[in-house]
Design a protein around this motif. Structure first.
Motif, mmCIF file in Angstrom:
data_model
loop_
_atom_site.group_PDB
_atom_site.id
_atom_site.type_symbol
_atom_site.label_atom_id
_atom_site.label_comp_id
_atom_site.label_asym_id
_atom_site.label_seq_id
_atom_site.Cartn_x
_atom_site.Cartn_y
_atom_site.Cartn_z
ATOM 1 N N LYS A 111 0.805 -1.229 0.000
ATOM 2 C CA LYS A 111 0.000 0.000 0.000
ATOM 3 C C LYS A 111 0.835 1.274 0.000
ATOM 4 O O LYS A 111 0.402 2.296 -0.517
ATOM 5 C CB LYS A 111 -0.931 0.016 1.216
ATOM 6 N N VAL A 112 2.017 1.229 0.573
ATOM 7 C CA VAL A 112 2.853 2.433 0.662
ATOM 8 C C VAL A 112 3.804 2.572 -0.528
ATOM 9 O O VAL A 112 4.580 3.520 -0.586
ATOM 10 C CB VAL A 112 3.640 2.484 1.996
ATOM 11 N N ARG A 113 3.734 1.645 -1.458
ATOM 12 C CA ARG A 113 4.566 1.712 -2.656
ATOM 13 C C ARG A 113 3.873 2.551 -3.722
ATOM 14 O O ARG A 113 2.659 2.702 -3.737
ATOM 15 C CB ARG A 113 4.840 0.314 -3.217
ATOM 16 N N SER A 114 4.673 3.026 -4.643
ATOM 17 C CA SER A 114 4.121 3.746 -5.796
ATOM 18 C C SER A 114 3.882 2.751 -6.924
ATOM 19 O O SER A 114 4.488 1.666 -6.942
ATOM 20 C CB SER A 114 5.103 4.819 -6.262
ATOM 21 N N PRO A 115 3.032 3.109 -7.890
ATOM 22 C CA PRO A 115 2.864 2.233 -9.049
ATOM 23 C C PRO A 115 4.199 1.956 -9.748
ATOM 24 O O PRO A 115 4.422 0.851 -10.227
ATOM 25 C CB PRO A 115 1.899 3.009 -9.949
ATOM 26 N N ALA A 116 5.081 2.942 -9.787
ATOM 27 C CA ALA A 116 6.397 2.740 -10.416
ATOM 28 C C ALA A 116 7.214 1.684 -9.660
ATOM 29 O O ALA A 116 7.940 0.898 -10.277
ATOM 30 C CB ALA A 116 7.165 4.058 -10.474
ATOM 31 N N ASP A 117 7.080 1.655 -8.321
ATOM 32 C CA ASP A 117 7.773 0.631 -7.527
ATOM 33 C C ASP A 117 7.319 -0.766 -7.941
ATOM 34 O O ASP A 117 8.111 -1.707 -7.978
ATOM 35 C CB ASP A 117 7.487 0.802 -6.026
ATOM 36 N N LEU A 118 6.028 -0.896 -8.227
ATOM 37 C CA LEU A 118 5.484 -2.201 -8.592
ATOM 38 C C LEU A 118 5.902 -2.626 -9.991
ATOM 39 O O LEU A 118 5.923 -3.817 -10.297
ATOM 40 C CB LEU A 118 3.963 -2.189 -8.479
ATOM 41 N N ASP A 119 6.265 -1.659 -10.828
ATOM 42 C CA ASP A 119 6.746 -1.972 -12.172
ATOM 43 C C ASP A 119 8.251 -2.260 -12.203
ATOM 44 O O ASP A 119 8.774 -2.671 -13.234
ATOM 45 C CB ASP A 119 6.431 -0.822 -13.138
ATOM 46 N N ALA A 120 8.925 -2.063 -11.079
ATOM 47 C CA ALA A 120 10.363 -2.315 -11.002
ATOM 48 C C ALA A 120 10.637 -3.816 -10.946
ATOM 49 O O ALA A 120 9.832 -4.597 -10.422
ATOM 50 C CB ALA A 120 10.947 -1.628 -9.765
ATOM 51 N N MET A 121 11.777 -4.204 -11.464
ATOM 52 C CA MET A 121 12.186 -5.608 -11.429
ATOM 53 C C MET A 121 12.556 -6.003 -9.999
ATOM 54 O O MET A 121 13.138 -5.220 -9.253
ATOM 55 C CB MET A 121 13.380 -5.839 -12.357
ATOM 56 N N VAL A 122 12.243 -7.226 -9.646
ATOM 57 C CA VAL A 122 12.625 -7.772 -8.343
ATOM 58 C C VAL A 122 14.108 -8.123 -8.413
ATOM 59 O O VAL A 122 14.570 -8.722 -9.396
ATOM 60 C CB VAL A 122 11.786 -9.025 -8.010
ATOM 61 N N VAL A 123 14.863 -7.753 -7.378
ATOM 62 C CA VAL A 123 16.305 -7.991 -7.353
ATOM 63 C C VAL A 123 16.600 -9.481 -7.549
ATOM 64 O O VAL A 123 16.048 -10.331 -6.845
ATOM 65 C CB VAL A 123 16.917 -7.508 -6.014
ATOM 66 N N GLY A 124 17.425 -9.773 -8.543
ATOM 67 C CA GLY A 124 17.846 -11.142 -8.802
ATOM 68 C C GLY A 124 16.831 -11.995 -9.548
ATOM 69 O O GLY A 124 17.054 -13.186 -9.746
ATOM 70 N N GLN A 125 15.699 -11.402 -9.961
ATOM 71 C CA GLN A 125 14.655 -12.158 -10.646
ATOM 72 C C GLN A 125 14.392 -11.550 -12.027
ATOM 73 O O GLN A 125 14.864 -10.467 -12.330
ATOM 74 C CB GLN A 125 13.367 -12.150 -9.815
ATOM 75 N N LYS A 126 13.607 -12.244 -12.823
ATOM 76 C CA LYS A 126 13.284 -11.776 -14.175
ATOM 77 C C LYS A 126 11.825 -11.358 -14.268
ATOM 78 O O LYS A 126 11.176 -11.561 -15.295
ATOM 79 C CB LYS A 126 13.588 -12.876 -15.194
ATOM 80 N N TYR A 127 11.295 -10.793 -13.184
ATOM 81 C CA TYR A 127 9.905 -10.342 -13.171
ATOM 82 C C TYR A 127 9.785 -9.113 -12.288
ATOM 83 O O TYR A 127 10.654 -8.813 -11.468
ATOM 84 C CB TYR A 127 8.956 -11.452 -12.712
#
Length: 156
Positions: A111-127
């Motif tokens: 909830k405290v993240r921005s939409p841009a945060d959710l579009d960021a890649m997960v560290v070490g992953q391909k999603y």
């Protein structure tokens, strides 16, 4: 872009409901006793209790990843946390609390993240984070369905 509030709501509903397709995790568990939750109803399959801990573990892993931890491959004990020797009502209640806490904590973090945060890649992953979070919802729903089937098998 995915809305952080919408994803947080889906995470919460995965555990507490209501879901459109069937029961949430806690609805699937219902009044399942510790004894029945620990029973391996299907040979070579996990018990409902093991699945509850597994569901919780992956929400916790997702939160660590969301927070930037490069958690690549969980160990067997992280993936399916062991039940331990004591398998009474207090431990079963604690397992249920763990899954609700894990999902509620993850929802609050989203909830405290921005939409841009959710579009960021997960560290070490391909999603992306959004893809991972949708996966956490799908994962919880999948295993809730398994718990429902186990309960039906125990009643047969």
């Amino acid at each position: 872009m995915d809305s952080p509030n919408r994803i947080a709501d889906r995470l919460r509903r995965t555990v507490h409901g209501p879901m459109w397709h069937g029961p949430s995790v806690m609805e699937a568990i219902g009044d399942l006793t510790a004894k029945h939750a620990a029973t391996h109803v299907i040979p070579h399959a996990h018990s409902a209790w093991e699945l509850v801990l597994h569901i919780a573990a992956w929400a916790e892993i997702a939160q660590a990843r969301l927070d930037g931890e490069a958690w690549l491959t969980p160990t067997d004990a992280e993936d399916f946390p062991p039940l331990g020797i004591r398998r009474g009502k207090p431990e079963w209640v604690a397992a249920q609390r763990r899954v609700t806490t894990a999902y509620e904590s993850l929802a609050a973090a989203v909830k405290v993240r921005s939409p841009a945060d959710l579009d960021a890649m997960v560290v070490g992953q391909k999603y992306t984070a959004a893809t991972m979070l949708h996966g956490v919802v799908e994962h919880g729903c999948y295993h809730a369905g398994q718990i429902v089937l186990m309960r039906k098998a125990q009643q047969a």
